[in-house]
Design a protein around this motif. Structure first.
Motif, PDB file in Angstrom:
ATOM      1  N   SER A   1       1.166  -1.383  -0.018  1.00  0.00           N
ATOM      2  CA  SER A   1       0.118   0.014  -0.020  1.00  0.00           C
ATOM      3  C   SER A   1       0.938   1.168  -0.039  1.00  0.00           C
ATOM      4  O   SER A   1       1.922   1.256   0.451  1.00  0.00           O
ATOM      5  CB  SER A   1      -0.753  -0.046   1.140  1.00  0.00           C
ATOM      6  N   LEU A   2       0.262   2.195  -0.491  1.00  0.00           N
ATOM      7  CA  LEU A   2       0.874   3.828  -0.457  1.00  0.00           C
ATOM      8  C   LEU A   2       1.243   4.280   0.865  1.00  0.00           C
ATOM      9  O   LEU A   2       2.571   4.703   1.290  1.00  0.00           O
ATOM     10  CB  LEU A   2      -0.127   4.642  -1.041  1.00  0.00           C
ATOM     11  N   ASP A   3       0.453   3.826   2.004  1.00  0.00           N
ATOM     12  CA  ASP A   3       0.707   4.182   3.285  1.00  0.00           C
ATOM     13  C   ASP A   3       1.932   3.584   3.960  1.00  0.00           C
ATOM     14  O   ASP A   3       2.766   3.922   4.545  1.00  0.00           O
ATOM     15  CB  ASP A   3      -0.435   4.174   4.145  1.00  0.00           C
ATOM     16  N   LEU A   4       2.136   2.055   3.215  1.00  0.00           N
ATOM     17  CA  LEU A   4       3.190   1.342   3.826  1.00  0.00           C
ATOM     18  C   LEU A   4       4.640   1.874   3.247  1.00  0.00           C
ATOM     19  O   LEU A   4       5.730   1.951   3.841  1.00  0.00           O
ATOM     20  CB  LEU A   4       3.156  -0.083   3.462  1.00  0.00           C
ATOM     21  N   ALA A   5       4.341   2.341   1.968  1.00  0.00           N
ATOM     22  CA  ALA A   5       5.516   2.898   1.109  1.00  0.00           C
ATOM     23  C   ALA A   5       6.027   4.313   1.821  1.00  0.00           C
ATOM     24  O   ALA A   5       6.999   4.403   2.051  1.00  0.00           O
ATOM     25  CB  ALA A   5       5.148   3.092  -0.354  1.00  0.00           C
ATOM     26  N   ALA A   6       5.053   4.922   2.139  1.00  0.00           N
ATOM     27  CA  ALA A   6       5.159   6.305   2.866  1.00  0.00           C
ATOM     28  C   ALA A   6       5.971   6.078   4.303  1.00  0.00           C
ATOM     29  O   ALA A   6       6.901   6.834   4.449  1.00  0.00           O
ATOM     30  CB  ALA A   6       3.883   7.236   2.900  1.00  0.00           C
ATOM     31  N   ARG A   7       5.480   5.190   5.089  1.00  0.00           N
ATOM     32  CA  ARG A   7       6.098   5.038   6.382  1.00  0.00           C
ATOM     33  C   ARG A   7       7.406   4.481   6.087  1.00  0.00           C
ATOM     34  O   ARG A   7       8.276   4.578   6.838  1.00  0.00           O
ATOM     35  CB  ARG A   7       5.246   3.996   7.105  1.00  0.00           C
ATOM     36  N   LEU A   8       7.862   3.762   5.235  1.00  0.00           N
ATOM     37  CA  LEU A   8       8.926   2.848   4.946  1.00  0.00           C
ATOM     38  C   LEU A   8      10.081   4.121   4.495  1.00  0.00           C
ATOM     39  O   LEU A   8      11.251   4.086   4.791  1.00  0.00           O
ATOM     40  CB  LEU A   8       8.893   1.884   4.056  1.00  0.00           C
ATOM     41  N   MET A   9       9.440   4.889   3.696  1.00  0.00           N
ATOM     42  CA  MET A   9      10.524   5.928   3.340  1.00  0.00           C
ATOM     43  C   MET A   9      10.868   6.913   4.399  1.00  0.00           C
ATOM     44  O   MET A   9      11.777   7.333   4.659  1.00  0.00           O
ATOM     45  CB  MET A   9       9.668   6.864   2.101  1.00  0.00           C
ATOM     46  N   ASP A  10       9.914   7.093   5.071  1.00  0.00           N
ATOM     47  CA  ASP A  10      10.182   7.985   6.370  1.00  0.00           C
ATOM     48  C   ASP A  10      11.065   7.103   7.501  1.00  0.00           C
ATOM     49  O   ASP A  10      12.074   7.840   7.812  1.00  0.00           O
ATOM     50  CB  ASP A  10       8.951   8.238   6.997  1.00  0.00           C
ATOM     51  N   ASP A  11      10.952   5.905   7.723  1.00  0.00           N
ATOM     52  CA  ASP A  11      11.948   5.029   8.345  1.00  0.00           C
ATOM     53  C   ASP A  11      13.281   5.018   7.873  1.00  0.00           C
ATOM     54  O   ASP A  11      14.093   5.341   8.632  1.00  0.00           O
ATOM     55  CB  ASP A  11      11.245   3.961   8.632  1.00  0.00           C
ATOM     56  N   LEU A  12      13.435   5.047   6.420  1.00  0.00           N
ATOM     57  CA  LEU A  12      14.547   4.828   5.798  1.00  0.00           C
ATOM     58  C   LEU A  12      15.190   5.924   5.249  1.00  0.00           C
ATOM     59  O   LEU A  12      16.412   6.168   4.984  1.00  0.00           O
ATOM     60  CB  LEU A  12      14.611   3.747   4.870  1.00  0.00           C
ATOM     61  N   ASN A  13      14.443   7.241   5.530  1.00  0.00           N
ATOM     62  CA  ASN A  13      14.836   8.652   4.931  1.00  0.00           C
ATOM     63  C   ASN A  13      15.255   8.478   3.782  1.00  0.00           C
ATOM     64  O   ASN A  13      16.375   8.972   3.100  1.00  0.00           O
ATOM     65  CB  ASN A  13      15.965   9.074   5.982  1.00  0.00           C
ATOM     66  N   VAL A  14      14.480   8.021   2.852  1.00  0.00           N
ATOM     67  CA  VAL A  14      14.687   7.952   1.258  1.00  0.00           C
ATOM     68  C   VAL A  14      13.395   8.593   0.579  1.00  0.00           C
ATOM     69  O   VAL A  14      12.495   8.539   1.262  1.00  0.00           O
ATOM     70  CB  VAL A  14      14.947   6.430   1.009  1.00  0.00           C
ATOM     71  N   GLY A  15      13.591   9.121  -0.587  1.00  0.00           N
ATOM     72  CA  GLY A  15      12.322   9.447  -1.451  1.00  0.00           C
ATOM     73  C   GLY A  15      11.885   8.701  -2.324  1.00  0.00           C
ATOM     74  O   GLY A  15      11.147   9.026  -3.222  1.00  0.00           O
ATOM     75  N   ALA A  16      12.589   7.427  -2.494  1.00  0.00           N
ATOM     76  CA  ALA A  16      12.034   6.448  -3.585  1.00  0.00           C
ATOM     77  C   ALA A  16      12.481   5.002  -3.173  1.00  0.00           C
ATOM     78  O   ALA A  16      13.525   5.000  -2.392  1.00  0.00           O
ATOM     79  CB  ALA A  16      12.728   6.837  -4.969  1.00  0.00           C
ATOM     80  N   MET A  17      11.508   4.181  -3.707  1.00  0.00           N
ATOM     81  CA  MET A  17      11.928   2.787  -3.363  1.00  0.00           C
ATOM     82  C   MET A  17      11.639   1.980  -4.738  1.00  0.00           C
ATOM     83  O   MET A  17      10.427   2.316  -5.401  1.00  0.00           O
ATOM     84  CB  MET A  17      11.035   1.985  -2.260  1.00  0.00           C
ATOM     85  N   PRO A  18      12.497   0.993  -5.259  1.00  0.00           N
ATOM     86  CA  PRO A  18      12.376   0.034  -6.218  1.00  0.00           C
ATOM     87  C   PRO A  18      11.049  -0.719  -5.923  1.00  0.00           C
ATOM     88  O   PRO A  18      10.637  -1.035  -4.710  1.00  0.00           O
ATOM     89  CB  PRO A  18      13.570  -0.516  -6.431  1.00  0.00           C
ATOM     90  N   VAL A  19      10.135  -1.176  -6.746  1.00  0.00           N
ATOM     91  CA  VAL A  19       9.083  -1.946  -6.780  1.00  0.00           C
ATOM     92  C   VAL A  19       9.358  -2.960  -7.524  1.00  0.00           C
ATOM     93  O   VAL A  19       9.934  -3.098  -8.734  1.00  0.00           O
ATOM     94  CB  VAL A  19       7.945  -1.350  -7.483  1.00  0.00           C
ATOM     95  N   CYS A  20       9.528  -4.247  -6.808  1.00  0.00           N
ATOM     96  CA  CYS A  20      10.016  -5.489  -7.617  1.00  0.00           C
ATOM     97  C   CYS A  20       9.115  -6.547  -7.424  1.00  0.00           C
ATOM     98  O   CYS A  20       8.193  -6.638  -6.307  1.00  0.00           O
ATOM     99  CB  CYS A  20      11.420  -5.825  -6.890  1.00  0.00           C
ATOM    100  N   GLN A  21       9.048  -7.575  -8.191  1.00  0.00           N
ATOM    101  CA  GLN A  21       8.236  -8.765  -8.396  1.00  0.00           C
ATOM    102  C   GLN A  21       9.407  -9.854  -8.176  1.00  0.00           C
ATOM    103  O   GLN A  21      10.098  -9.959  -9.236  1.00  0.00           O
ATOM    104  CB  GLN A  21       7.607  -9.071  -9.413  1.00  0.00           C
TER     105      GLN A  21
END
Length: 153
Positions: free
Chosen positions: A21-41
């Motif tokens: 989910s978008l909220d998980l992505a936002a929380r992880l970005m905040d925790d990791l102090n990053v502005g982007a995350m790769p999306v992988c299968q």
């Protein structure tokens, strides 16, 4: 001596699954102090989700952040580079495409890291990083007609 992407990139990159989910992505970005995350299968890179994607394609369009998958808002196709490429081959693409972060793949096309402006600035030539930053910071052409501007009194 030629410096390769592998020598500068950040390894051990956290990734999102397409149905996260978008909220998980936002929380992880905040925790990791990053502005982007790769999306992988599995190990295959599908796209990249940025903080801007979440805001512009998610929140601004009233999508429920707890139920909208990152695959609905991620940027794709995603630009990438290979870990064995010389950095001087990658920098022009980052400048031209105005990219701050670039996923790094091995020749089997598995994600192995990210190359960022911070990597360039701290581990390589600060002048090269400054040139990329200057290009990235230039206004880009809008991808759709501009909305009427609102004036504040």
């Amino acid at each position: 001596m030629t410096i390769t992407v592998a020598e500068l990139m950040t390894r051990g990159v956290h990734v999102m699954a397409p149905d996260d989910s978008l909220d998980l992505a936002a929380r992880l970005m905040d925790d990791l102090n990053v502005g982007a995350m790769p999306v992988c299968q599995e190990e295959r890179l599908l796209g990249i989700v940025t903080d801007r994607d979440i805001v512009v394609r998610g929140i601004a369009r009233n999508r429920p952040v707890d139920r909208t998958p990152v695959s609905d808002v991620m940027s794709q196709p995603v630009r990438f580079c290979f870990d064995d490429q010389p950095v001087n081959e990658v920098l022009p693409e980052m400048r031209q495409a105005q990219i701050r972060r670039l996923p790094v793949l091995d020749r089997r096309r598995r994600l192995v890291g990210m190359l960022t402006l911070a990597d360039l600035a701290t581990k390589a030539d600060p002048q090269a990083a400054a040139a990329v930053l200057a290009a990235v910071s230039e206004p880009a052409e809008p991808d759709r007609p501009a909305l009427p501007q609102r004036r504040v009194a």
